[in-house]
Design an enzyme around this catalytic site. Structure first.
Site, PDB file in Angstrom:
ATOM      1  N   LEU A   2       4.003  16.039 -34.016  1.00  0.00           N
ATOM      2  CA  LEU A   2       4.901  14.891 -34.077  1.00  0.00           C
ATOM      3  C   LEU A   2       4.043  13.635 -34.168  1.00  0.00           C
ATOM      4  CD1 LEU A   2       7.519  15.651 -31.246  1.00  0.00           C
ATOM      5  CD2 LEU A   2       7.817  16.000 -33.709  1.00  0.00           C
ATOM      6  N   ASP A   3       4.542  12.613 -34.854  1.00  0.00           N
ATOM      7  CA  ASP A   3       3.854  11.325 -34.855  1.00  0.00           C
ATOM      8  C   ASP A   3       3.733  10.810 -33.428  1.00  0.00           C
ATOM      9  OD1 ASP A   3       3.925  11.476 -37.607  1.00  0.00           O
ATOM     10  OD2 ASP A   3       5.650  10.147 -37.809  1.00  0.00           O
ATOM     11  N   ALA A   4       2.714  10.004 -33.190  1.00  0.00           N
ATOM     12  CA  ALA A   4       2.484   9.502 -31.833  1.00  0.00           C
ATOM     13  C   ALA A   4       3.704   8.773 -31.281  1.00  0.00           C
ATOM     14  CB  ALA A   4       1.269   8.573 -31.829  1.00  0.00           C
TER      15      ALA A   4
END
Length: 253
Positions: A86-88
Site C-alpha cells: 500500500l502507498d505510505a
C-alpha cells in the site's frame, strides 16, 4: 497472558498481547508497541490495519515502516513477508504471510486477479454518473523532478470498477474495486474520472491528508481470508457528510 488496546506513537490503536514475543531489549519493546492493529490472523496470515503515513518498507534514509513490526508477528526464522503493498499515505488492509507456502498461494490469487479488493475514497468533484469501469493502462513516467504513473496505450493493463456511495457539495464518496494491481492505480483512475482523491498532491487533489482507505480484502483460499478496516480519523467527517453512518462490521473475522 494479559492483553489490551493501546495507542502507539503514530496514533494507531494496537492490540498488545503481553508475552507474545519476549522483549529483552528496549528496541524489541518498541517493535511490539508499534505493531498496527490486527484485523485477521491464523497460522498462515496476518492482516494489519496499516495507519496512514507509515510506509510498508523503510525508505533510503531509514525510518519507521510496517516491517518493523515483523519480529512481533512471528518467531519463525524465515518470514514474515508482505503479500502486496500500500502507498505510505493509504490506510487499511495489508496482508502479511507468515509461511512461504501461504505467500505463494496469496500472490497467485493477486496475480490471477482473483483477490477481492475494496477501496473507499473521498474525491474532489462530482463523478459522471453513479457507477462505471475505468479501463486505462498505466506506466511509470520519470523526470528529474520525480516520477508518477501516467495512462498510455503502451502501459500495463489497469481496470477499476467504481460506484458512488454518497455525495456532499464538492466531494463524493467512492467505493472502488481494482481488478488489477498497478502502482497508484486507484489514485490515477480517480483523477482520470475527473475526481482526484482528496489530499492527493500528485494527481490533482487539494493539499492535505490522502483520503484513501484499503477498506476490505478477500482471498478465496481454503480456508478463506477476509478482513475489513475502519476509516481513519481524518476521513470520517467527509464520510459522514456523504452519508456514512458508521461501521457495524466487526474489526476482525
Amino acid at each position: 497472558m494479559a492483553s489490551a488496546w493501546q495507542t502507539n506513537a503514530m496514533g494507531a490503536r494496537c492490540f498488545v498481547v503481553v508475552g507474545l514475543v519476549a522483549a529483552t531489549t528496549k528496541r524489541q519493546c518498541q517493535l511490539c508497541m508499534s505493531t498496527p492493529p490486527i484485523l485477521f490472523r491464523d497460522a498462515r496470515f496476518v492482516v494489519l490495519d496499516k495507519p496512514p503515513g507509515l510506509p510498508v518498507h523503510p525508505g533510503p534514509r531509514g525510518g519507521a515502516s510496517v516491517e518493523d513490526a515483523f519480529p512481533a508477528l512471528s518467531r519463525r526464522k524465515d518470514g514474515p513477508w508482505l503479500v502486496h503493498r500500500l502507498d505510505a499515505d493509504t490506510s487499511g488492509c495489508l496482508v502479511v504471510a507468515l509461511r512461504r507456502s501461504a505467500l505463494l498461494a496469496a500472490q497467485a490469487e493477486f496475480s490471477a486477479g482473483r483477490a477481492r479488493k475494496t477501496y473507499w475514497a473521498i474525491v474532489r468533484g462530482n463523478p459522471p454518473g453513479n457507477a462505471g469501469t475505468i479501463d486505462a493502462p498505466l506506466r511509470r513516467h520519470s523526470t528529474p523532478a520525480g516520477w508518477r504513473m501516467v495512462s498510455e496505450p503502451a502501459g500495463q493493463r489497469a481496470v477499476t470498477d467504481w460506484r458512488v456511495r454518497g455525495r456532499a457539495g464538492d466531494v463524493a464518496w467512492l467505493e472502488l474495486h481494482p481488478r488489477t494491481g498497478r502502482t497508484h492505480q486507484v489514485r490515477v483512475h480517480c483523477a482520470l474520472l475527473g475526481c482526484p482523491v482528496l489530499g492527493d498532491p500528485v494527481y490533482g487533489g487539494v493539499p492535505g491528508r490522502l483520503h484513501l482507505l484499503a477498506r476490505a480484502i478477500e482471498l478465496a483460499l481454503d480456508p478463506s481470508l477476509a478482513a475489513t478496516a475502519e476509516p481513519p480519523a481524518h476521513m470520517r467527517d467527509a464520510l459522514v457528510r456523504c452519508g456514512w453512518e458508521g461501521d457495524a462490521t466487526p474489526r476482525s473475522r
